[in-house]
Design an enzyme around this catalytic site. Structure first.
Site, mmCIF file in Angstrom:
data_model
loop_
_atom_site.group_PDB
_atom_site.id
_atom_site.type_symbol
_atom_site.label_atom_id
_atom_site.label_comp_id
_atom_site.label_asym_id
_atom_site.label_seq_id
_atom_site.Cartn_x
_atom_site.Cartn_y
_atom_site.Cartn_z
ATOM 1 N N HIS A 46 -0.068 0.789 1.389
ATOM 2 C CA HIS A 46 -1.375 1.014 0.692
ATOM 3 C C HIS A 46 -2.806 0.740 1.729
ATOM 4 O O HIS A 46 -3.140 0.736 2.574
ATOM 5 C CB HIS A 46 -2.093 -0.065 -0.477
ATOM 6 C CG HIS A 46 -2.896 0.293 -1.145
ATOM 7 N ND1 HIS A 46 -2.761 1.277 -2.079
ATOM 8 C CD2 HIS A 46 -4.051 0.152 -1.424
ATOM 9 C CE1 HIS A 46 -4.206 2.147 -2.839
ATOM 10 N NE2 HIS A 46 -4.505 1.184 -2.302
ATOM 11 N N LYS A 49 10.880 4.948 -19.336
ATOM 12 C CA LYS A 49 10.744 3.546 -17.800
ATOM 13 C C LYS A 49 11.854 3.880 -18.484
ATOM 14 O O LYS A 49 12.651 3.472 -16.539
ATOM 15 C CB LYS A 49 9.802 3.003 -17.298
ATOM 16 C CG LYS A 49 9.255 3.123 -16.160
ATOM 17 C CD LYS A 49 8.356 2.379 -16.219
ATOM 18 C CE LYS A 49 7.438 2.217 -14.837
ATOM 19 N NZ LYS A 49 6.246 2.351 -14.358
ATOM 20 N N GLY A 85 5.735 12.772 2.685
ATOM 21 C CA GLY A 85 6.641 12.058 3.571
ATOM 22 C C GLY A 85 5.792 11.598 4.686
ATOM 23 O O GLY A 85 7.031 11.845 5.462
ATOM 24 N N SER A 86 5.248 11.763 4.980
ATOM 25 C CA SER A 86 4.392 11.473 7.015
ATOM 26 C C SER A 86 4.959 9.908 7.335
ATOM 27 O O SER A 86 5.438 9.626 7.821
ATOM 28 C CB SER A 86 2.944 11.970 7.382
ATOM 29 O OG SER A 86 2.064 10.338 6.060
ATOM 30 N N ASN A 87 5.301 9.280 6.567
ATOM 31 C CA ASN A 87 5.409 7.636 6.220
ATOM 32 C C ASN A 87 6.859 7.817 5.855
ATOM 33 O O ASN A 87 7.573 7.320 7.145
ATOM 34 C CB ASN A 87 4.663 6.965 4.955
ATOM 35 C CG ASN A 87 3.408 6.476 5.296
ATOM 36 O OD1 ASN A 87 3.229 5.435 6.002
ATOM 37 N ND2 ASN A 87 2.539 6.785 4.610
ATOM 38 N N MET A 125 4.314 7.497 -6.530
ATOM 39 C CA MET A 125 2.558 7.352 -6.941
ATOM 40 C C MET A 125 3.893 7.275 -8.906
ATOM 41 O O MET A 125 2.486 7.659 -9.203
ATOM 42 C CB MET A 125 1.858 9.006 -7.386
ATOM 43 C CG MET A 125 1.821 9.420 -6.072
ATOM 44 S SD MET A 125 0.707 8.768 -4.814
ATOM 45 C CE MET A 125 -0.968 8.729 -5.403
ATOM 46 N N LEU A 162 3.967 2.905 -10.955
ATOM 47 C CA LEU A 162 4.354 1.682 -10.721
ATOM 48 C C LEU A 162 6.029 1.296 -11.034
ATOM 49 O O LEU A 162 6.560 2.400 -12.034
ATOM 50 C CB LEU A 162 3.522 0.987 -11.759
ATOM 51 C CG LEU A 162 2.268 0.696 -11.595
ATOM 52 C CD1 LEU A 162 1.428 -0.558 -13.654
ATOM 53 C CD2 LEU A 162 2.357 -0.197 -10.810
ATOM 54 N N ASN A 198 5.365 -1.863 0.074
ATOM 55 C CA ASN A 198 4.647 -0.475 -0.710
ATOM 56 C C ASN A 198 3.735 -0.829 0.915
ATOM 57 O O ASN A 198 3.424 -2.166 1.509
ATOM 58 C CB ASN A 198 4.041 -0.943 -1.595
ATOM 59 C CG ASN A 198 3.004 0.375 -1.920
ATOM 60 O OD1 ASN A 198 3.998 1.653 -1.970
ATOM 61 N ND2 ASN A 198 2.304 0.091 -2.020
HETATM 62 C C1 GRF Z 1 -0.183 7.078 2.465
HETATM 63 O O1 GRF Z 1 -1.498 7.134 2.420
HETATM 64 C C2 GRF Z 1 0.607 5.735 1.197
HETATM 65 O O2 GRF Z 1 -0.429 4.947 2.193
HETATM 66 C C3 GRF Z 1 -0.407 6.170 -0.022
HETATM 67 O O3 GRF Z 1 0.339 7.301 0.149
HETATM 68 C C4 GRF Z 1 0.511 7.799 1.179
HETATM 69 C C5 GRF Z 1 1.002 8.888 1.458
HETATM 70 O O4 GRF Z 1 1.431 9.718 2.026
HETATM 71 N N1 GRF Z 1 0.938 5.429 -0.496
HETATM 72 P P1 GRF Z 1 2.467 10.759 2.906
HETATM 73 O O5 GRF Z 1 3.113 10.500 1.788
HETATM 74 O O6 GRF Z 1 3.289 9.280 3.858
HETATM 75 O O7 GRF Z 1 2.329 11.021 3.949
#
Ligand code: GRF
Length: 194
Positions: free
Chosen positions: A108, A64, A11-13, A89, A91, A106
């Protein structure tokens, strides 16, 4: 603009998006965190940030479609405008894509179309590409294949460790994602009939 963030892990993003909302860089509210992994660290981060959480195990659903129908109910009831995947994680299937066409983003950790899917940073590191980076894109039915909204590249440093590269990639992510979501929100608001 009301956002739902979908995440499965650290969850850092998610945290970076929350901070961007707080600082005013991102003119939106984060009204829901959806997590498909009970126990993931992002759930605690959402609670601390006072963001409502919806934690569902897809394996508890028949398929799904049933899982995503349940998600849609929540998104509708919270009047979510935009879905932001941040380490989700899984689709996204036709049920969600149908209702949120061009409204699912998204991030990536590679310069797509290079290294889609899992372990993108490791793969780029192992192949010793001269540069890698981060991509923000719209989500379609493929694996990391939708139209690209933003990319930022990084040059691999000589003798850099994998951990060092990962840290630099995440730094870029935490800057690029809020900025790109904000730009996309502005773009949406300028489109007629939205
Ligand atoms: C990130 O590197 C993002 O690009 C990828 O999954 C990772 C998630 O990291 N899709 P976080 O959970 O946000 O720390």
């Amino acid at each position: 603009m009301r956002l739902a963030v979908f995440a499965s892990g650290t969850g850092s993003n998610f945290q970076a998006l929350v901070q961007a909302v707080r600082s005013g860089e991102l003119a939106a509210s984060i009204d829901l965190l959806v997590c498909d992994r009970p126990g993931a660290a992002v759930i605690e981060k959402a609670k601390l940030a006072r963001v409502e959480t919806l934690v569902l195990s897809p394996k508890n659903f028949e398929n799904k479609q049933a899982y995503e129908t349940k998600l849609l109910e929540s998104l509708r009831s919270k009047q979510i405008d935009l879905v932001v995947l941040a380490g989700y994680m899984r689709l996204v299937g036709p049920t969600l894509l149908g209702e949120y066409k061009e409204r699912i983003l998204n991030i990536h950790p590679s310069l797509l179309p290079a290294f889609p899917g899992l372990h993108a940073i490791e793969k780029a590191y192992e192949v010793k590409v001269p540069e890698t980076g981060v991509t923000v894109h719209l989500v379609d039915e493929g694996m990391d294949t939708g139209p690209i909204l933003a990319q930022e590249s990084l040059t691999l440093l000589s003798n850099e460790s994998l951990e060092g590269l990962e840290a630099r990639i995440h730094e870029v992510e935490h800057r690029l994602y809020p900025k790109t979501v904000q730009r996309y929100i502005l773009q949406l608001s300028q489109m007629p009939n939205r």
